[in-house]
Design a protein around this motif. Structure first.
Motif, PDB file in Angstrom:
ATOM      1  N   HIS A   1      46.072  37.849  36.702  1.00 46.87           N
ATOM      2  CA  HIS A   1      47.480  37.987  37.040  1.00 46.87           C
ATOM      3  C   HIS A   1      47.590  38.935  38.239  1.00 46.87           C
ATOM      4  O   HIS A   1      46.716  39.794  38.453  1.00 46.87           O
ATOM      5  CB  HIS A   1      48.261  38.569  35.859  1.00 46.87           C
ATOM      6  N   PRO A   2      48.635  38.820  39.034  1.00 47.07           N
ATOM      7  CA  PRO A   2      48.819  39.763  40.150  1.00 47.07           C
ATOM      8  C   PRO A   2      48.745  41.203  39.671  1.00 47.07           C
ATOM      9  O   PRO A   2      49.123  41.520  38.542  1.00 47.07           O
ATOM     10  CB  PRO A   2      50.223  39.412  40.651  1.00 47.07           C
ATOM     11  N   LEU A   3      48.223  42.078  40.535  1.00 50.99           N
ATOM     12  CA  LEU A   3      48.019  43.469  40.129  1.00 50.99           C
ATOM     13  C   LEU A   3      49.332  44.178  39.825  1.00 50.99           C
ATOM     14  O   LEU A   3      49.376  45.097  39.025  1.00 50.99           O
ATOM     15  CB  LEU A   3      47.255  44.218  41.228  1.00 50.99           C
ATOM     16  N   GLN A   4      50.416  43.771  40.457  1.00 50.83           N
ATOM     17  CA  GLN A   4      51.704  44.384  40.179  1.00 50.83           C
ATOM     18  C   GLN A   4      52.308  43.723  38.935  1.00 50.83           C
ATOM     19  O   GLN A   4      53.282  43.002  38.987  1.00 50.83           O
ATOM     20  CB  GLN A   4      52.638  44.207  41.385  1.00 50.83           C
ATOM     21  N   VAL A   5      51.683  43.968  37.790  1.00 48.85           N
ATOM     22  CA  VAL A   5      52.099  43.302  36.560  1.00 48.85           C
ATOM     23  C   VAL A   5      52.881  44.260  35.682  1.00 48.85           C
ATOM     24  O   VAL A   5      52.780  45.484  35.801  1.00 48.85           O
ATOM     25  CB  VAL A   5      50.884  42.758  35.773  1.00 48.85           C
ATOM     26  N   GLU A   6      53.657  43.654  34.783  1.00 47.25           N
ATOM     27  CA  GLU A   6      54.355  44.452  33.783  1.00 47.25           C
ATOM     28  C   GLU A   6      53.355  44.980  32.772  1.00 47.25           C
ATOM     29  O   GLU A   6      52.305  44.378  32.540  1.00 47.25           O
ATOM     30  CB  GLU A   6      55.419  43.598  33.091  1.00 47.25           C
ATOM     31  N   GLU A   7      53.687  46.082  32.145  1.00 53.36           N
ATOM     32  CA  GLU A   7      52.763  46.721  31.218  1.00 53.36           C
ATOM     33  C   GLU A   7      52.318  45.776  30.108  1.00 53.36           C
ATOM     34  O   GLU A   7      51.133  45.764  29.729  1.00 53.36           O
ATOM     35  CB  GLU A   7      53.435  47.959  30.594  1.00 53.36           C
ATOM     36  N   GLU A   8      53.234  44.945  29.601  1.00 49.98           N
ATOM     37  CA  GLU A   8      52.885  44.080  28.466  1.00 49.98           C
ATOM     38  C   GLU A   8      51.883  42.990  28.828  1.00 49.98           C
ATOM     39  O   GLU A   8      51.304  42.356  27.938  1.00 49.98           O
ATOM     40  CB  GLU A   8      54.141  43.441  27.873  1.00 49.98           C
ATOM     41  N   LEU A   9      51.643  42.760  30.121  1.00 49.37           N
ATOM     42  CA  LEU A   9      50.677  41.744  30.533  1.00 49.37           C
ATOM     43  C   LEU A   9      49.255  42.282  30.668  1.00 49.37           C
ATOM     44  O   LEU A   9      48.323  41.501  30.869  1.00 49.37           O
ATOM     45  CB  LEU A   9      51.109  41.117  31.858  1.00 49.37           C
TER      46      LEU A   9
END
Length: 220
Positions: free
Chosen positions: A74-82
């Motif tokens: 997933h892209p590095l700028q991900v939400e914490e839950e990912l």
């Protein structure tokens, strides 16, 4: 389907027949006649697709490079839950690579065809860099333990190969499914801060481990 694409698919089909043997025993000893037998085709048919042993080995290396290039997080700028999902995705990729590309193949490739080795090593290094950035991002966001992220990659490279070895499994009277489950739990606890372990749903990784174990057991 374009002719070139048909040819590439036919080559890949033949190469995949010999990859298990090459990963296990290397390729230095193989002659073209033996390669045709492993591909289960006549020498004439084999030579329609591969003019030399180097072309065969180049084809195997290309399959691995293409596979590695397809591995994405997933892209590095991900939400914490990912982060839990991305951690499991990275675990699955690491297990897959450890099971696909053997140390004996890498050493022989480096010695015999250094250019092919450099291409494969470059693809692996790009994936390693992506993995390092993911671990660093997790540390910065207060999700992962502040550990040396390069040690994590080295651990995967060395330890995964060791515990997935048939000799190790026999000596320790355990199964591939059990060691992968244990290693997954070890990595999870090692990496995530205690208060962030809830981000990881273990039920999602169980079918992955079952699938890997099934494929592994079919090769025995």
């Amino acid at each position: 389907m374009p002719l070139e694409e048909k040819k590439s698919l036919a080559q890949s089909k033949l190469l995949k027949k010999i990859i298990p043997v090459v990963m296990k025993d290397g390729f230095q000893h193989l002659k073209m006649e033996e390669i045709s037998k492993l591909m289960d085709v006549s020498r004439a048919t084999m030579y329609k697709h591969f003019s030399s042993k180097e072309e065969v080995i180049a084809g195997i290396a290309r399959i691995f490079v293409d596979y590695i290039d397809q591995l994405k997080l997933h892209p590095l700028q991900v939400e914490e839950e990912l982060f839990g999902i991305s951690f499991q995705q990275l675990f699955e990729q690491s297990v897959s690579l450890a099971g696909k590309i053997s140390e004996v193949f890498l050493k022989e490739l480096q010695n015999s065809y250094p250019d092919l080795y450099d291409n494969l090593r470059s693809a692996l290094q790009q994936r390693e860099q992506q993995s390092l950035e993911f671990y660093r991002r997790g540390i910065d966001k207060g999700i992962f333990q502040p550990v040396n992220e390069r040690f994590i990659l080295l651990q995967d490279e060395l330890l995964l190969r060791e515990i997935m070895n048939t000799k190790y499994l026999l000596q320790n009277q355990t199964s591939i499914q059990q060691v992968l489950t244990d290693y997954y739990q070890f990595k999870k606890v090692q990496l995530f801060l205690p208060e962030k372990l809830g981000l990881v749903d273990d039920q999602l990784i169980l079918p992955v481990i079952d699938h890997v174990a099934e494929k592994y057991n079919r090769t025995l």
